[in-house]
Write a protein that holds these residues in place. Sequence first.
Motif, PDB file in Angstrom:
ATOM      1  N   ILE A 442       0.826  -1.164  -0.114  1.00 26.08           N
ATOM      2  CA  ILE A 442      -0.167  -0.044   0.131  1.00 26.08           C
ATOM      3  C   ILE A 442       0.988   1.044   0.143  1.00 26.08           C
ATOM      4  CG2 ILE A 442      -1.878   1.387   1.172  1.00 26.08           C
ATOM      5  CD1 ILE A 442      -2.630  -1.454   2.746  1.00 26.08           C
ATOM      6  N   ASP A 443       0.430   2.185  -0.905  1.00 25.03           N
ATOM      7  CA  ASP A 443       1.210   3.430  -0.949  1.00 25.03           C
ATOM      8  C   ASP A 443       1.425   3.978   0.608  1.00 25.03           C
ATOM      9  OD1 ASP A 443       2.349   5.879  -1.564  1.00 25.03           O
ATOM     10  OD2 ASP A 443       1.155   6.290  -3.193  1.00 25.03           O
ATOM     11  N   ARG A 444       2.658   4.456   0.900  1.00 26.15           N
ATOM     12  CA  ARG A 444       3.001   5.080   2.322  1.00 26.15           C
ATOM     13  C   ARG A 444       2.159   6.187   2.568  1.00 26.15           C
ATOM     14  NH1 ARG A 444       8.809   7.026   4.683  1.00 26.15           N
ATOM     15  NH2 ARG A 444       8.087   7.011   6.775  1.00 26.15           N
ATOM     16  N   GLU A 445       1.981   7.146   1.319  1.00 23.55           N
ATOM     17  CA  GLU A 445       1.122   8.130   1.671  1.00 23.55           C
ATOM     18  C   GLU A 445      -0.287   8.150   2.096  1.00 23.55           C
ATOM     19  OE1 GLU A 445       1.706  10.995  -1.548  1.00 23.55           O
ATOM     20  OE2 GLU A 445       3.724  10.973  -1.624  1.00 23.55           O
ATOM     21  N   GLU A 446      -0.714   6.721   1.929  1.00 20.66           N
ATOM     22  CA  GLU A 446      -2.238   6.388   2.471  1.00 20.66           C
ATOM     23  C   GLU A 446      -2.031   6.128   3.962  1.00 20.66           C
ATOM     24  OE1 GLU A 446      -4.586   7.311   0.523  1.00 20.66           O
ATOM     25  OE2 GLU A 446      -3.698   6.888  -1.645  1.00 20.66           O
ATOM     26  N   GLN A 447      -0.921   5.845   4.270  1.00 21.71           N
ATOM     27  CA  GLN A 447      -0.981   5.260   6.002  1.00 21.71           C
ATOM     28  C   GLN A 447      -1.482   6.197   7.039  1.00 21.71           C
ATOM     29  OE1 GLN A 447       2.924   4.119   6.804  1.00 21.71           O
ATOM     30  NE2 GLN A 447       2.194   3.350   8.950  1.00 21.71           N
ATOM     31  N   ALA A 448      -1.308   7.523   6.675  1.00 22.28           N
ATOM     32  CA  ALA A 448      -1.897   8.058   7.618  1.00 22.28           C
ATOM     33  C   ALA A 448      -3.503   8.399   7.561  1.00 22.28           C
ATOM     34  CB  ALA A 448      -1.394   9.691   7.676  1.00 22.28           C
ATOM     35  N   SER A 449      -3.994   8.389   6.460  1.00 24.18           N
ATOM     36  CA  SER A 449      -5.584   8.398   6.080  1.00 24.18           C
ATOM     37  C   SER A 449      -6.036   7.400   6.719  1.00 24.18           C
ATOM     38  CB  SER A 449      -5.785   8.755   4.810  1.00 24.18           C
ATOM     39  OG  SER A 449      -5.242   7.773   3.973  1.00 24.18           O
ATOM     40  N   ILE A 450      -5.659   6.093   6.431  1.00 21.09           N
ATOM     41  CA  ILE A 450      -6.081   4.748   6.991  1.00 21.09           C
ATOM     42  C   ILE A 450      -6.132   4.553   8.437  1.00 21.09           C
ATOM     43  CG2 ILE A 450      -5.893   2.450   6.867  1.00 21.09           C
ATOM     44  CD1 ILE A 450      -4.930   2.561   3.979  1.00 21.09           C
ATOM     45  N   GLU A 451      -4.950   5.119   8.866  1.00 24.77           N
ATOM     46  CA  GLU A 451      -4.647   4.849  10.436  1.00 24.77           C
ATOM     47  C   GLU A 451      -5.937   5.706  10.990  1.00 24.77           C
ATOM     48  OE1 GLU A 451      -1.374   5.415  13.933  1.00 24.77           O
ATOM     49  OE2 GLU A 451      -1.003   5.800  11.783  1.00 24.77           O
ATOM     50  N   SER A 452      -5.974   7.205  10.686  1.00 22.81           N
ATOM     51  CA  SER A 452      -6.920   7.996  11.294  1.00 22.81           C
ATOM     52  C   SER A 452      -8.382   7.612  11.235  1.00 22.81           C
ATOM     53  CB  SER A 452      -7.038   9.427  10.729  1.00 22.81           C
ATOM     54  OG  SER A 452      -7.187   9.293   9.391  1.00 22.81           O
ATOM     55  N   TYR A 453      -8.753   6.999  10.170  1.00 25.55           N
ATOM     56  CA  TYR A 453     -10.077   6.381   9.825  1.00 25.55           C
ATOM     57  C   TYR A 453     -10.439   5.324  10.608  1.00 25.55           C
ATOM     58  CZ  TYR A 453     -14.137   4.506   7.276  1.00 25.55           C
ATOM     59  OH  TYR A 453     -15.567   4.248   6.737  1.00 25.55           O
ATOM     60  N   CYS A 454      -9.296   4.120  10.770  1.00 29.46           N
ATOM     61  CA  CYS A 454      -9.526   3.226  11.789  1.00 29.46           C
ATOM     62  C   CYS A 454      -9.934   3.595  13.226  1.00 29.46           C
ATOM     63  CB  CYS A 454      -8.326   2.023  11.783  1.00 29.46           C
ATOM     64  SG  CYS A 454      -8.170   1.341  10.207  1.00 29.46           S
ATOM     65  N   VAL A 455      -8.988   4.296  13.411  1.00 29.28           N
ATOM     66  CA  VAL A 455      -9.314   5.130  14.868  1.00 29.28           C
ATOM     67  C   VAL A 455     -10.548   5.724  15.302  1.00 29.28           C
ATOM     68  CG1 VAL A 455      -8.317   6.945  16.616  1.00 29.28           C
ATOM     69  CG2 VAL A 455      -6.522   5.486  15.260  1.00 29.28           C
ATOM     70  N   GLN A 456     -10.923   6.390  14.119  1.00 28.10           N
ATOM     71  CA  GLN A 456     -12.212   7.014  14.067  1.00 28.10           C
ATOM     72  C   GLN A 456     -13.405   5.982  14.417  1.00 28.10           C
ATOM     73  OE1 GLN A 456     -13.200   9.124  10.428  1.00 28.10           O
ATOM     74  NE2 GLN A 456     -15.540   9.251  11.211  1.00 28.10           N
ATOM     75  N   LYS A 457     -13.203   4.586  13.766  1.00 24.96           N
ATOM     76  CA  LYS A 457     -14.078   3.639  13.680  1.00 24.96           C
ATOM     77  C   LYS A 457     -13.886   2.768  15.123  1.00 24.96           C
ATOM     78  CE  LYS A 457     -16.414   4.607  10.099  1.00 24.96           C
ATOM     79  NZ  LYS A 457     -17.540   5.073  10.168  1.00 24.96           N
ATOM     80  N   GLY A 458     -13.046   3.282  15.866  1.00 26.33           N
ATOM     81  CA  GLY A 458     -13.066   2.460  17.200  1.00 26.33           C
ATOM     82  C   GLY A 458     -12.121   1.116  17.053  1.00 26.33           C
ATOM     83  N   LEU A 459     -11.192   0.962  16.264  1.00 27.94           N
ATOM     84  CA  LEU A 459     -10.503  -0.311  15.903  1.00 27.94           C
ATOM     85  C   LEU A 459      -8.980   0.138  16.615  1.00 27.94           C
ATOM     86  CD1 LEU A 459     -11.288  -0.894  12.154  1.00 27.94           C
ATOM     87  CD2 LEU A 459     -12.347  -1.870  14.050  1.00 27.94           C
TER      88      LEU A 459
END
Length: 546
Positions: A442-459
């Motif tokens: 996965i493109d490293r530049e997508e890491q921050a957006s995926i991480e913040s989305y997972c935190v937002q969903k309580g994962l």
Amino acid sequence: MPNVDFERIYLNQSRTNGRMRIADSGLGWKASSTGANGAQTNQPFLLPSEEILSFMWSRGSRGYELRVQTKNKGVVSLDGFDSENFAELKQELQRNFQMSLEHKEHSLRGWNWGKTDLARNELIFSINGKPSFEIPYSEINNSNLTGKNEVAVELNLETSASKAGDELVEMRFYVPGVVENETKTVTKVKNEEGEEKEHEEAEIEEISAASVFYEQLKDNANIGQVAGEAIVSFSDVLFLTPRGRYDIDMYPTSLRLRGKTYDYKIQYKQIERIFSLPKPDETHHLVVLQIDPPLRQGQTRYPFLVLQFAREEEIEVELNLSEEDYKSKYEGKLKKRYDAETHLVMSHCFKGLTERRLIAPGSFQSRFLQPGVACNLKASEGYLYPLDRCFLFVTKPTVYIPFSEVSNIVMSRTGTGVSASRTFDLEINLRSSNQSHVFGSIDREEQASIESYCVQKGLRIKNEEKVAKAMMAKALNEAADDDEDDDDADIDMGSAGEEESEEDGDFNSGSDSDPAEEFDSDASLSGSDDENMSEGGEPAKKKTKS
């Protein structure tokens, strides 16, 4: 003329028993059990005498069975009789319908090699002239050629809720050999006088016996034909899973896929989820159907159907419904006429006919403002969609991961060199088992957006790169503190330095000048050597104590 009743009789392998009645007007059956509110759990069944063709008596699953062959209603099975009921039944059927009751013995050899007979209402498999089992055509949902000599027969699941115990859902017939098929071609030829005459030529070709059996079964069981007209049809739709192009006919309770090799009938209640997802390539749109039980092609099962459309492709269709049917059944669910992109029309028709929620992309957006990111699952390339309640990977294999089953998520960087600095891996661990799915590259530049989305969903999420950096920084800080302590010890030694200088006085040369090195050319001119030489230039003798 008095009616005759039989108690504790089961209709078509139903869960509940009931009362069967014989009258001159026909047969009737009514469930004996009632629901919580006192209402009957099953509607009464009536079979008029003019529909009856013949009767057969044989052993059944709950005792003895009366099988009734009808003109238009298939086979009716009435099970639960005792052996003593045979004489009474035979007398009543003869008196009311002027028909005899035939007693048939089933083959109990247990062989799997026999002969098939495609009768009026059912497929009969016989061994040594005795029936081994019967399959009513009404119970056959679909059939396909799964090999050169193999025919698969899928049984209907529509009435599974009303039946007791386990059910047979599929059966395969091995049909060896070939059959000679004669075809005639008519051509026009001119004779010597110039007149045209028809010339008929016969050609004989060999066809596998399995193909002949498959075609005959389709004709008898009306597979591929559905009563009534299709509400809406779509032609030449591209399927990524299973691969191929199919025509889709949508009916009130089911849809049919018609391909070059395989045909399928899918009940709407088999469709569990519908996904409508734009593909990140900005050219195509995907419609994904999750079905249970899955489709089968040979030994391969397909729990997900993936349809692909061009985003710019448009279609104009009108539903094949009367105004009365549309207003009474489908108004508010479907539009009478569509003129829009094909994927929008298809998604709306699926949603209206199946009455399932349409799952669309959520709030997640990649750095290219797309709802999914490109990645690899093992050796397969595809796209991962973080949706509102799940992760979905398409296309092969299609993987559905609801958030409720996610134990934790680990982000890590693997590999060496340039690729390791540009990509990362996303590992999703499941609660129910030790299974995990690793989505790599996965493109490293997508890491921050995926991480913040997972935190937002309580994962629960663990970023191994951040942990490694924190541990490295901690180790560097501890090393720097140790270096500072060593430097302070060298600078401020206290009185220890003086004591060491006094104890080492024996090694002093006795002069202020530094002693010459061992390989120094001026070593003979040093002060210590002058004191150890006599006036004559010879070395002075060493004095010893007596």
